[in-house]
Design an enzyme around this catalytic site. Structure first.
Site, PDB file in Angstrom:
ATOM      1  N   LYS A  27      -8.355  -2.755  14.864  1.00 36.75           N
ATOM      2  CA  LYS A  27      -6.859  -3.324  15.664  1.00 36.75           C
ATOM      3  C   LYS A  27      -7.569  -4.357  16.811  1.00 36.75           C
ATOM      4  CE  LYS A  27      -3.109  -3.601  15.182  1.00 36.75           C
ATOM      5  NZ  LYS A  27      -2.354  -4.678  14.011  1.00 36.75           N
ATOM      6  N   ARG A  66       2.562  10.679  24.873  1.00 38.66           N
ATOM      7  CA  ARG A  66       2.952   9.107  24.233  1.00 38.66           C
ATOM      8  C   ARG A  66       4.084   8.491  24.872  1.00 38.66           C
ATOM      9  NH1 ARG A  66      -1.415  10.375  23.050  1.00 38.66           N
ATOM     10  NH2 ARG A  66      -2.350  10.694  20.886  1.00 38.66           N
ATOM     11  N   THR A  95       0.770  -1.106  -0.049  1.00 41.92           N
ATOM     12  CA  THR A  95      -0.051   0.103   0.006  1.00 41.92           C
ATOM     13  C   THR A  95       0.840   1.300  -0.026  1.00 41.92           C
ATOM     14  OG1 THR A  95       0.094   0.389   2.692  1.00 41.92           O
ATOM     15  CG2 THR A  95      -1.510  -1.385   1.498  1.00 41.92           C
ATOM     16  N   THR A 137      -8.532  -4.664   6.173  1.00 46.88           N
ATOM     17  CA  THR A 137      -7.118  -5.404   6.509  1.00 46.88           C
ATOM     18  C   THR A 137      -6.943  -5.693   7.652  1.00 46.88           C
ATOM     19  OG1 THR A 137      -6.101  -3.987   4.680  1.00 46.88           O
ATOM     20  CG2 THR A 137      -4.687  -4.698   6.396  1.00 46.88           C
ATOM     21  N   TYR A 141      -9.008   3.183  13.651  1.00 38.96           N
ATOM     22  CA  TYR A 141      -7.975   2.401  13.608  1.00 38.96           C
ATOM     23  C   TYR A 141      -7.828   1.442  14.858  1.00 38.96           C
ATOM     24  CZ  TYR A 141      -3.050   1.244  14.979  1.00 38.96           C
ATOM     25  OH  TYR A 141      -2.043   0.757  15.072  1.00 38.96           O
ATOM     26  N   THR A 163      -1.481  -2.867  19.334  1.00 41.48           N
ATOM     27  CA  THR A 163      -1.145  -1.665  19.735  1.00 41.48           C
ATOM     28  C   THR A 163      -1.750  -1.457  21.220  1.00 41.48           C
ATOM     29  OG1 THR A 163      -1.553   0.591  19.589  1.00 41.48           O
ATOM     30  CG2 THR A 163      -3.068  -0.789  18.269  1.00 41.48           C
ATOM     31  N   ASP A 164      -1.241  -0.425  21.902  1.00 46.21           N
ATOM     32  CA  ASP A 164      -1.718  -0.104  23.191  1.00 46.21           C
ATOM     33  C   ASP A 164      -2.759   1.039  23.144  1.00 46.21           C
ATOM     34  OD1 ASP A 164      -0.454   2.277  22.279  1.00 46.21           O
ATOM     35  OD2 ASP A 164       0.536   2.759  24.002  1.00 46.21           O
ATOM     36  N   GLU A 165      -3.330   1.206  21.883  1.00 43.26           N
ATOM     37  CA  GLU A 165      -4.269   2.360  21.475  1.00 43.26           C
ATOM     38  C   GLU A 165      -5.682   1.442  21.578  1.00 43.26           C
ATOM     39  OE1 GLU A 165      -3.974   4.731  18.219  1.00 43.26           O
ATOM     40  OE2 GLU A 165      -1.731   4.689  18.133  1.00 43.26           O
TER      41      GLU A 165
HETATM   42  P1  NAD Z   1       2.958   0.592   8.417  1.00 40.75           P
HETATM   43  O1  NAD Z   1       1.760   1.313   8.180  1.00 40.75           O
HETATM   44  O2  NAD Z   1       4.300   1.255   8.196  1.00 40.75           O
HETATM   45  O3  NAD Z   1       3.210  -0.756   7.719  1.00 40.75           O
HETATM   46  C1  NAD Z   1       2.149  -1.614   7.115  1.00 40.75           C
HETATM   47  C2  NAD Z   1       2.620  -2.339   6.352  1.00 40.75           C
HETATM   48  O4  NAD Z   1       1.371  -3.450   6.019  1.00 40.75           O
HETATM   49  C3  NAD Z   1       2.780  -1.825   4.936  1.00 40.75           C
HETATM   50  O5  NAD Z   1       3.967  -2.320   4.542  1.00 40.75           O
HETATM   51  C4  NAD Z   1       1.652  -2.080   3.992  1.00 40.75           C
HETATM   52  O6  NAD Z   1       1.835  -2.234   2.712  1.00 40.75           O
HETATM   53  C5  NAD Z   1       1.212  -3.502   4.523  1.00 40.75           C
HETATM   54  N1  NAD Z   1      -0.345  -3.699   4.463  1.00 40.75           N
HETATM   55  C6  NAD Z   1      -1.155  -2.953   4.475  1.00 40.75           C
HETATM   56  N2  NAD Z   1      -2.487  -3.375   4.204  1.00 40.75           N
HETATM   57  C7  NAD Z   1      -2.105  -4.911   3.929  1.00 40.75           C
HETATM   58  C8  NAD Z   1      -2.911  -5.949   3.292  1.00 40.75           C
HETATM   59  N3  NAD Z   1      -4.086  -5.877   3.429  1.00 40.75           N
HETATM   60  N4  NAD Z   1      -2.064  -6.632   3.003  1.00 40.75           N
HETATM   61  C9  NAD Z   1      -0.882  -6.929   3.117  1.00 40.75           C
HETATM   62  N5  NAD Z   1      -0.050  -6.144   3.546  1.00 40.75           N
HETATM   63  C10 NAD Z   1      -0.691  -4.793   3.703  1.00 40.75           C
HETATM   64  O7  NAD Z   1       2.677   0.223   9.937  1.00 40.75           O
HETATM   65  P2  NAD Z   1       3.702   0.059  11.110  1.00 40.75           P
HETATM   66  O8  NAD Z   1       3.893   1.264  11.839  1.00 40.75           O
HETATM   67  O9  NAD Z   1       5.018  -0.712  10.719  1.00 40.75           O
HETATM   68  O10 NAD Z   1       2.955  -1.028  12.148  1.00 40.75           O
HETATM   69  C11 NAD Z   1       2.820  -2.465  11.994  1.00 40.75           C
HETATM   70  C12 NAD Z   1       2.081  -3.074  13.067  1.00 40.75           C
HETATM   71  O11 NAD Z   1       2.339  -2.772  14.299  1.00 40.75           O
HETATM   72  C13 NAD Z   1       0.761  -2.449  12.838  1.00 40.75           C
HETATM   73  O12 NAD Z   1      -0.105  -3.721  12.909  1.00 40.75           O
HETATM   74  C14 NAD Z   1       0.467  -1.749  13.934  1.00 40.75           C
HETATM   75  O13 NAD Z   1      -0.817  -1.726  14.212  1.00 40.75           O
HETATM   76  C15 NAD Z   1       1.325  -2.123  15.014  1.00 40.75           C
HETATM   77  N6  NAD Z   1       1.759  -1.179  15.913  1.00 40.75           N
HETATM   78  C16 NAD Z   1       2.494  -0.043  15.361  1.00 40.75           C
HETATM   79  C17 NAD Z   1       2.777   1.018  16.303  1.00 40.75           C
HETATM   80  C18 NAD Z   1       3.575   2.071  15.712  1.00 40.75           C
HETATM   81  O14 NAD Z   1       3.945   3.117  16.681  1.00 40.75           O
HETATM   82  N7  NAD Z   1       3.954   2.579  14.494  1.00 40.75           N
HETATM   83  C19 NAD Z   1       2.857   0.890  17.786  1.00 40.75           C
HETATM   84  C20 NAD Z   1       2.174  -0.381  18.048  1.00 40.75           C
HETATM   85  C21 NAD Z   1       1.848  -1.348  17.356  1.00 40.75           C
END
Ligand code: NAD
Length: 331
Positions: free
Chosen positions: A157, A217, A36, A100, A153, A125-127
């Site tokens: 999750k 945060r 994406t 997704t 979001y 996520t903690d959210e």
């Molecule tokens: P990101 O948005 O940077 O990356 C998400 C990835 O998922 C992208 O590469 C995208 O192409 C891929 N993707 C999206 N929809 C898809 C689908 N339908 N099929 C296959 N691939 C798909 O996100 P991130 O920040 O790396 O977060 C990764 C995970 O960690 C998420 O599940 C998020 O909820 C969780 N998370 C993130 C944070 C944070 O601070 N960024 C904190 C806690 C948890």
């Protein structure tokens, strides 16, 4: 050992790919990512040189495609990072978040059941806990804090998490869930707070700060998140949830000021903008449960933020191609 890493072309997933390649050179790593706007194959350029790593472009909610991958690669472990992850985008267009983060997670769980995958780990996520008041620093999120989501979001999750728990309870599927605080570090898409502020400051553009910037945060360096997931996979109890955090609470405005100071840029670049709808006030993790497994963060915020700023200063080619849209040319 074959590990399917979904969402491995995104921020945390790609850091996890590099962590795993280094720590477990004998493992076969498969990355399934839909590429994406948040996925960037250029981030995986080094990983793609390794014979241990295979990239598959595909959508986790595409049942046929997912089953085909399980049929031909028979992963022993699935680590699900794939998600729509930006709260602001979930407010303007929630539909894709449901597809997704809920349906996609459901399809992966079904595939694990159908093909007898040994383990499914849901990166959450903690959210999902909602937020905490600003005037009660004694309150922290524990694993038993009630789900109380604020944004489409976090609601999506939380739904994915509940599905994983239900598949464990109903079908005995071996799952674990981690709920981490805000991450920062290399390869963070420049729409999120820290990389947006660094890249704008480097370009002398205004730094948009929501509301009065007082929201708090709890920050964790991305490599510490990767090691925590690794710890849960190897030592966590099946069916359990683990919160991940390192007691690094900062007000958004203070983070912005640290970035400006480090880059020697004036605070006059700060521009307060209308607050995000439903904006969570404070997140703070109680990490006691994962600490008991033997995990501790290794990077303090003071060190990690400098490393991160340095990374963005030295990797303008990476984020410049995102800002110009060039990174999507070869999708
Ligand atoms: P990101 O948005 O940077 O990356 C998400 C990835 O998922 C992208 O590469 C995208 O192409 C891929 N993707 C999206 N929809 C898809 C689908 N339908 N099929 C296959 N691939 C798909 O996100 P991130 O920040 O790396 O977060 C990764 C995970 O960690 C998420 O599940 C998020 O909820 C969780 N998370 C993130 C944070 C944070 O601070 N960024 C904190 C806690 C948890």
């Amino acid at each position: 050992m074959t590990v399917l890493i979904t969402g491995g072309a995104g921020f945390i997933g790609s850091n996890f790919v590099y962590y795993m390649l280094e720590k477990y050179p004998s493992y076969k790593l498969l990355c399934l990512d839909a590429l994406t706007y948040a996925g960037n194959l250029e981030t995986l350029e080094e990983a793609l040189k390794s014979p241990a790593f295979t990239f598959i472009k595909g959508d986790i909610s595409d049942r046929e495609a997912v089953y085909e991958i399980f049929e031909s690669h028979k992963p022993d472990l699935v680590v699900n990072f794939a998600a729509e992850s930006h709260v602001d985008r979930s407010i303007s267009d929630p539909g894709i978040f449901l597809k997704t983060n809920i349906t996609g997670t459901g399809v992966l769980l079904d595939a694990c059941l159908k093909y007898g995958t040994a383990r499914f780990h849901q990166v959450s996520t903690d959210e999902v806990y909602g937020d905490l008041p600003l005037d009660r620093p004694d309150l922290l999120f524990s694993e038993t804090t009630a789900i109380n989501t604020s944004s489409p979001y976090s609601a999506a999750k939380a739904s994915g998490d509940l599905l994983a728990l239900a598949y464990h309870r109903t079908y005995g599927l071996p799952i674990t869930i981690s709920r981490c605080s805000n991450n920062y570090g290399p390869y963070h898409f420049p729409e999120k707070l820290i990389p947006l502020m660094i890249t704008n400051a480097l370009k002398d553009k205004p730094l948009p700060v929501y509301g009065n910037g007082e929201n708090v945060r709890d920050w964790l360096y991305v490599k510490d998140h990767c090691s925590a997931i690794d710890m849960i996979i190897s030592k966590g109890i099946i069916g359990e949830i683990y919160n991940i955090g390192g007691h690094n609470e900062y007000k958004n405005i203070d983070v912005v000021k640290i970035i400006l100071k480090t880059l020697n840029k004036p605070e006059s670049l700060i521009k307060y903008v209308t607050d995000r709808a439903g904006h969570d006030l404070r997140y703070a993790i109680d990490p006691k449960k994962i600490n008991k497994l033997g995990w501790q963060p290794t990077v303090s915020f003071e060190t990690g933020i400098i490393k991160t700023i340095d990374w963005y200063v030295n990797n303008e080619n990476w984020w410049g191609r995102i800002l110009s849209g060039e990174y999507r040319r070869n999708d």
